[in-house]
Design a protein around this motif. Sequence first.
Motif, short mmCIF file in Angstrom:
data_model
loop_
_atom_site.label_atom_id
_atom_site.label_comp_id
_atom_site.label_asym_id
_atom_site.label_seq_id
_atom_site.Cartn_x
_atom_site.Cartn_y
_atom_site.Cartn_z
N ASP A 30 -3.60 -54.35 -11.31
CA ASP A 30 -4.00 -53.09 -11.95
C ASP A 30 -3.64 -51.93 -11.03
O ASP A 30 -3.66 -52.07 -9.80
CB ASP A 30 -5.51 -53.08 -12.23
N GLN A 31 -3.32 -50.78 -11.66
CA GLN A 31 -2.97 -49.60 -10.87
C GLN A 31 -4.19 -48.98 -10.21
O GLN A 31 -4.07 -48.30 -9.18
CB GLN A 31 -2.30 -48.55 -11.76
N ASP A 32 -5.36 -49.17 -10.82
CA ASP A 32 -6.59 -48.54 -10.34
C ASP A 32 -7.42 -49.56 -9.56
O ASP A 32 -7.97 -50.49 -10.15
CB ASP A 32 -7.39 -48.00 -11.52
N PRO A 33 -7.54 -49.40 -8.25
CA PRO A 33 -8.31 -50.38 -7.47
C PRO A 33 -9.78 -50.43 -7.87
O PRO A 33 -10.44 -51.45 -7.67
CB PRO A 33 -8.13 -49.91 -6.02
N GLN A 34 -10.29 -49.33 -8.45
CA GLN A 34 -11.69 -49.34 -8.89
C GLN A 34 -11.92 -50.31 -10.04
O GLN A 34 -13.03 -50.78 -10.26
CB GLN A 34 -12.11 -47.92 -9.31
N ALA A 35 -10.84 -50.61 -10.78
CA ALA A 35 -10.98 -51.51 -11.92
C ALA A 35 -11.39 -52.91 -11.48
O ALA A 35 -12.04 -53.64 -12.24
CB ALA A 35 -9.67 -51.58 -12.70
N PHE A 36 -11.04 -53.28 -10.25
CA PHE A 36 -11.35 -54.62 -9.77
C PHE A 36 -12.85 -54.85 -9.60
O PHE A 36 -13.29 -56.00 -9.48
CB PHE A 36 -10.62 -54.90 -8.46
N ARG A 37 -13.61 -53.77 -9.64
CA ARG A 37 -15.07 -53.91 -9.50
C ARG A 37 -15.64 -54.70 -10.68
O ARG A 37 -16.71 -55.32 -10.57
CB ARG A 37 -15.72 -52.53 -9.42
N ARG A 38 -14.93 -54.69 -11.81
CA ARG A 38 -15.40 -55.45 -12.97
C ARG A 38 -15.42 -56.95 -12.71
O ARG A 38 -16.11 -57.70 -13.41
CB ARG A 38 -14.50 -55.17 -14.19
N LEU A 39 -14.67 -57.39 -11.73
CA LEU A 39 -14.59 -58.82 -11.44
C LEU A 39 -15.81 -59.33 -10.68
O LEU A 39 -16.08 -60.53 -10.66
CB LEU A 39 -13.32 -59.13 -10.63
N GLY A 40 -16.53 -58.43 -10.03
CA GLY A 40 -17.71 -58.82 -9.28
C GLY A 40 -17.38 -59.37 -7.90
O GLY A 40 -16.22 -59.63 -7.57
N ASP A 41 -18.41 -59.56 -7.13
CA ASP A 41 -18.23 -60.00 -5.74
C ASP A 41 -17.90 -61.48 -5.63
O ASP A 41 -17.40 -61.94 -4.60
CB ASP A 41 -19.51 -59.72 -4.93
N ASP A 42 -18.18 -62.25 -6.67
CA ASP A 42 -17.98 -63.70 -6.60
C ASP A 42 -16.60 -64.13 -7.08
O ASP A 42 -16.29 -65.34 -7.05
CB ASP A 42 -19.05 -64.41 -7.44
N PHE A 43 -15.76 -63.20 -7.50
CA PHE A 43 -14.43 -63.56 -7.98
C PHE A 43 -13.60 -64.11 -6.82
O PHE A 43 -13.45 -63.48 -5.78
CB PHE A 43 -13.74 -62.33 -8.58
N GLU A 44 -13.04 -65.30 -7.01
CA GLU A 44 -12.33 -65.98 -5.93
C GLU A 44 -10.82 -65.81 -6.01
O GLU A 44 -10.09 -66.33 -5.18
CB GLU A 44 -12.68 -67.47 -5.93
N GLY A 45 -10.36 -65.09 -7.02
CA GLY A 45 -8.93 -64.91 -7.17
C GLY A 45 -8.38 -63.77 -6.33
O GLY A 45 -9.05 -63.21 -5.46
N ARG A 46 -7.13 -63.40 -6.62
CA ARG A 46 -6.42 -62.37 -5.87
C ARG A 46 -6.34 -61.09 -6.69
O ARG A 46 -6.20 -61.13 -7.90
CB ARG A 46 -5.00 -62.88 -5.58
N THR A 47 -6.45 -59.94 -6.05
CA THR A 47 -6.28 -58.66 -6.72
C THR A 47 -5.09 -57.94 -6.09
O THR A 47 -4.95 -57.91 -4.87
CB THR A 47 -7.54 -57.79 -6.61
N VAL A 48 -4.25 -57.37 -6.95
CA VAL A 48 -3.03 -56.70 -6.49
C VAL A 48 -2.96 -55.33 -7.13
O VAL A 48 -2.93 -55.20 -8.36
CB VAL A 48 -1.77 -57.51 -6.87
N LYS A 49 -2.93 -54.30 -6.32
CA LYS A 49 -2.83 -52.93 -6.82
C LYS A 49 -1.36 -52.59 -7.05
O LYS A 49 -0.52 -52.79 -6.17
CB LYS A 49 -3.44 -51.95 -5.83
#
Length: 220
Positions: A30-49
């Motif tokens: 996602d272009q917006d790093p704030q969007a990753f907050r929807r995944l929660g703290d327990d998300f074990e995957g990878r996030t790429v801005k």
Amino acid sequence: MHFVVMGCGRVGSTLALELSRRGHGVAVVDQDPQAFRRLGDDFEGRTVKGVGFDRDVLREAGTGEAYAFAAVSSGDNSNILAARTAREVFGVEHVAARIYDSARAEVFERLGIPTVATVRWTADQMVRRLLPRGVVPDWTDATGAVHLAEVAVPPSWAGHRLVDLERATATRVAFVTRLGAARLPGPDTVHQDGDVLHLLVPDDRLTAVEKALDAGPEPG
């Protein structure tokens, strides 16, 4: 398996969390790093801005090793570009794109990109729940000859075996949704009030099946 999800809105985050819950590796772009907050703290995957159709971004997300790629951002153009890049550049066999414009969705389907047309799907779901009863096709085979139809059965069928309903309508019951849970019927399964049946119906019998259901079971 590894999955890449482009777009971390409500759909993308829900999809990513479900795939992760099932034990798969997931990268979310996602272009917006704030969007990753929807995944929660327990998300074990990878996030790429980054931009979802940028090759370097997709490479960082592991698209080259991905089993499937889902483009579910809020932009039709971005989704289709990302899906085509995943397939044509990175060789991902299983791709899908969310498209709001149903006319565009049909064009992209012909290009070999499976799409989910949000507006059309929502309208179909609303119709299915607003109509009091009837045969509403949920899936159609490639030839158009057979439909898998969700059917709200009149109360008169309650207490009758599903094999009797099959015989009366010349259909096959694929599965039954009862109290929110799907189940496969057996030869002695009896229809209960509130059941939703999923029938395999020949295209040329849709109207006849509706009439047979409304007529109710034959007196025994």
